[in-house]
Design an enzyme around this catalytic site. Structure first.
Site, PDB file in Angstrom:
ATOM      1  N   SER A 201      21.207  50.177  48.711  1.00 38.08           N
ATOM      2  CA  SER A 201      20.487  50.147  49.615  1.00 38.08           C
ATOM      3  C   SER A 201      19.841  51.403  49.878  1.00 38.08           C
ATOM      4  CB  SER A 201      20.854  49.636  50.784  1.00 38.08           C
ATOM      5  OG  SER A 201      20.574  49.625  51.891  1.00 38.08           O
ATOM      6  N   ASP A 295      14.937  38.964  51.046  1.00 37.06           N
ATOM      7  CA  ASP A 295      15.061  40.773  51.076  1.00 37.06           C
ATOM      8  C   ASP A 295      14.104  41.654  51.341  1.00 37.06           C
ATOM      9  OD1 ASP A 295      16.307  43.370  52.023  1.00 37.06           O
ATOM     10  OD2 ASP A 295      17.224  44.079  49.397  1.00 37.06           O
ATOM     11  N   HIS A 325      20.287  40.963  51.704  1.00 34.84           N
ATOM     12  CA  HIS A 325      20.629  42.234  51.019  1.00 34.84           C
ATOM     13  C   HIS A 325      21.629  42.197  51.664  1.00 34.84           C
ATOM     14  CE1 HIS A 325      19.311  46.456  51.273  1.00 34.84           C
ATOM     15  NE2 HIS A 325      20.101  46.741  52.453  1.00 34.84           N
TER      16      HIS A 325
END
Length: 357
Positions: A201, A295, A325
């Site tokens: 991320s 996501d 995610h």
């Protein structure tokens, strides 16, 4: 359904790890039924049923996303959430708390070595959390899995967080940490020219930016391991609109992250220091790029993989269609998340080890 007794429901509502692990052992049809019983309002037919069930429980509690207007409160809530699912960590032969004395500041790091008497490659890891939350503890288990299953040393970096720190400060610390690892390669018994950068991320964003900025330096990484990375603050791709509600990372999270990390520091949305998709892509280290199908960031990572290939960078692109995610942070409660986390660590090492022309 007798399986879905009130005790399990109540514990699930509270987000207790034991209840989540017990639920994870039940069949997928039970997960579907419980998600419906909890009133999950979103239609994601291909989403992992266990994740759907966990998202339904969070929504029932009024929990939406993980980044809010108040960074301190966001950190406290995130830490509580991670603490609630803790279990026995994966054993690694050596785990050590260290300090990195960098030109940009003195920071904490955690060092993992699965075979202390052997020379191994090193992965410099930057944790996710929207640049605002997270730390060494939140990503400790994944670093352990990476050390064991990628069979590598791991240096997890505790970089300063936004909004207190600007993108320039955060990236400088993270680049300096990579340079520190290179400078200490002999003491750490790192295999020659075998230092990679990795992150999930926000950490994937940092890894990509650091790889670009250091590309022509002595300490340039030998590989990149980018896990559902954030790469483009400027654009809104179809996956953003398809998955911005009812999942781990929401569209509202993206708005708050943009405020805390970008707008507050007056950085342009297409500046490569925050959006590496607009950076210089030639002669970068080979990249192993992982996306989750459900996501908001999916499309920008897929586009980045294509852009890297167009600039003659070696890329391995892996997509886990049923995941959302943040799945590497769910390994304590989800067998599926743990299985694929181990799988991708092993496959990253194979990718990293492949013969080069």
């Amino acid at each position: 359904m007798q399986i879905l007794n009130s005790s399990l429901k109540n514990k699930l509502h509270k987000g207790q790890g034991a209840a989540a692990r017990a639920l994870n052992k039940l069949p997928s049809r039970v997960h579907h039924t419980l998600a419906q019983a909890l009133g999950y309002p979103y239609h994601y037919p291909d989403l992992d049923p266990f994740i759907k069930c966990m998202m339904a429980a969070q929504l029932k509690q009024g929990k939406i996303g993980f980044i809010g207007a108040d960074p301190v409160q966001s950190r406290q809530a995130f830490d509580r959430q991670m603490q609630s699912i803790l279990s026995t960590p994966t054993a690694v032969k050596r785990v050590e708390e260290i300090r990195l004395n960098l030109a940009s500041g003195n920071i904490a790091a955690r060092y993992y070595h699965p075979a202390p008497h052997k020379k191994l490659p090193l992965i410099v890891f930057y944790h996710g959390g929207g640049f605002v939350v997270g730390g060494l503890d939140s990503h400790d288990e994944f670093c352990r899995l990476m050390a064991v299953h990628a069979h590598a040393q791991v240096l997890s970096v505790e970089y300063p967080l936004a909004p207190e720190a600007s993108p320039q400060q955060i990236i400088q610390v993270c680049e300096d940490a990579l340079a520190w690892a290179y400078q200490h390669r002999r003491e750490m018994k790192i295999l020659k020219n075998r230092i990679a950068v990795a992150g999930d991320s926000a950490g994937g964003n940092i890894a990509a930016v650091v790889a670009q900025r250091s590309a022509h330096s002595a300490y340039a990484p030998d590989a990149q391991f980018l896990i559902y990375p954030a790469l483009d603050f400027k654009s809104r791709h179809p996956s953003f609109f398809a998955y911005k509600d009812g999942l781990v990372l929401t569209g509202q999270d993206i708005d708050f992250v943009t405020q805390h990390y970008v707008t507050q520091h007056q950085v342009a949305l297409d500046d490569p220091i925050i959006s590496p998709t607009f950076g210089k892509l030639k002669k970068l280290a080979p990249a192993f790029v992982v996306t989750a199908g459900h996501d908001v960031l999916h499309d920008e990572a897929e586009i980045y993989a294509h852009k890297l290939r167009q600039h003659a960078v070696t890329v391995k692109y892996v997509e886990y269609l049923d995941q959302t995610h943040g799945f590497i942070s769910m390994t304590f409660v989800s067998r599926r998340a743990k299985k694929i986390s181990i799988e991708m660590c092993k496959n990253f090492r194979k990718f990293w080890d492949r013969p080069r022309s």
